[in-house]
Write a protein that holds these residues in place. Structure first.
Motif, PDB file in Angstrom:
ATOM      1  N   THR A 164       0.813  -1.221   0.000  1.00  0.00           N
ATOM      2  CA  THR A 164       0.000   0.000   0.000  1.00  0.00           C
ATOM      3  C   THR A 164       0.847   1.272   0.000  1.00  0.00           C
ATOM      4  OG1 THR A 164      -0.151  -0.066   2.423  1.00  0.00           O
ATOM      5  CG2 THR A 164      -1.929  -1.125   1.168  1.00  0.00           C
ATOM      6  N   GLN A 167       0.042   4.787  -2.142  1.00  0.00           N
ATOM      7  CA  GLN A 167      -1.299   4.734  -2.731  1.00  0.00           C
ATOM      8  C   GLN A 167      -2.208   5.794  -2.122  1.00  0.00           C
ATOM      9  OE1 GLN A 167      -1.742   2.797  -5.319  1.00  0.00           O
ATOM     10  NE2 GLN A 167       0.271   1.880  -5.053  1.00  0.00           N
ATOM     11  N   TRP A 172      -5.801   2.463  -1.842  1.00  0.00           N
ATOM     12  CA  TRP A 172      -5.497   1.745  -0.591  1.00  0.00           C
ATOM     13  C   TRP A 172      -6.664   0.845  -0.225  1.00  0.00           C
ATOM     14  CZ3 TRP A 172      -7.466   0.973   4.222  1.00  0.00           C
ATOM     15  CH2 TRP A 172      -6.612   0.585   5.247  1.00  0.00           C
ATOM     16  N   ASP A 195       2.557  -0.180   7.685  1.00  0.00           N
ATOM     17  CA  ASP A 195       1.212   0.385   7.702  1.00  0.00           C
ATOM     18  C   ASP A 195       0.322  -0.427   8.659  1.00  0.00           C
ATOM     19  OD1 ASP A 195      -1.285   1.441   7.188  1.00  0.00           O
ATOM     20  OD2 ASP A 195      -1.177   1.218   5.008  1.00  0.00           O
ATOM     21  N   VAL A 198      -3.380  -1.132   7.611  1.00  0.00           N
ATOM     22  CA  VAL A 198      -3.715  -2.199   6.664  1.00  0.00           C
ATOM     23  C   VAL A 198      -3.824  -3.540   7.393  1.00  0.00           C
ATOM     24  CG1 VAL A 198      -1.374  -2.868   5.907  1.00  0.00           C
ATOM     25  CG2 VAL A 198      -3.277  -3.030   4.327  1.00  0.00           C
TER      26      VAL A 198
END
Length: 213
Positions: A164, A167, A172, A195, A198
């Protein structure tokens, strides 16, 4: 398992972990902890320095259980990898051609190749770039392209290194939705990432590498 890029130089380990079908495993930790090296070793692209990587069940499909010793064709349908730097795996002169490489190497019929490629172009918002040279894409577009190219062969395990990164919010969310769909379909997914959002969104099981690991 102990891993490293150079023989005799340990980057991470010893570690012990399972990669499970129908689950997202998030590999986290500070820069330099060996996350990418561990991911490449799990994917059968780097030899371990100690210990072993061993496929089980249907993934093994025979007596050879070490992914490092599988043929490239076997890896295509078993373990797909998206590298941290997308340019390290770009091969074709068009976006469409990049997505066709894996399915064509598997000997799929042309109509099946076209169907897979068209679907991925739309889902990852690359359809308007189908005839563009991959090296002219933005960083985020290149990353989406390498994710799409990996999905084109429908491997049972997918290893994603910072998927990701770079993005926008829309893409995303689309990438998270695609990864969640793969997980729910029984694919084993390994995500190397900084991240945390995520991993939260994917209900990932986390494995943290320490700076001194």
């Amino acid at each position: 398992l102990t891993v490293g890029r150079v023989k005799g130089v340990r980057v991470a380990g010893p570690v012990r972990l399972d990669v499970r079908a129908g689950e997202v495993l998030g590999i986290t930790g500070p820069n330099g902890a060996g996350k990418s090296t561990l991911a490449l070793t799990l994917a059968g692209l780097l030899p371990g320095l100690g210990g072993r990587v061993q496929a089980s069940g249907a993934l093994a499909e025979g007596p050879q259980r070490d992914p490092l010793k599988w043929s490239s064709r076997a890896l295509l349908t078993r373990i797909g990898t998206v590298f941290q730097d997308p340019e390290h795996q770009l091969l074709a002169t068009t976006v469409r051609g990049e997505l066709e490489i894996g399915p064509r190497s598997l000997g799929l019929p042309e109509d099946e190749i076209a169907a897979r490629v068209d679907d991925l172009l739309v889902r990852l918002r690359l359809d308007r770039l189908a005839e563009a040279n991959p090296y002219t894409l933005s960083g985020g577009e290149k990353r989406r392209l390498t994710v799409a190219a990996t999905l084109a062969t429908r491997p049972r395990v997918i290893v994603l290194d910072e998927p990701t990164f770079g993005q926008d919010a829309v893409t995303w969310a689309e990438l998270v939705a695609i990864i969640a769909e793969l997980r729910d379909d029984g694919t084993a997914v390994v995500v190397v990432t900084h991240d945390a959002a995520v991993l939260d969104a994917l209900h990932a099981r986390r494995f943290e590498l320490g700076a001194s690991a």
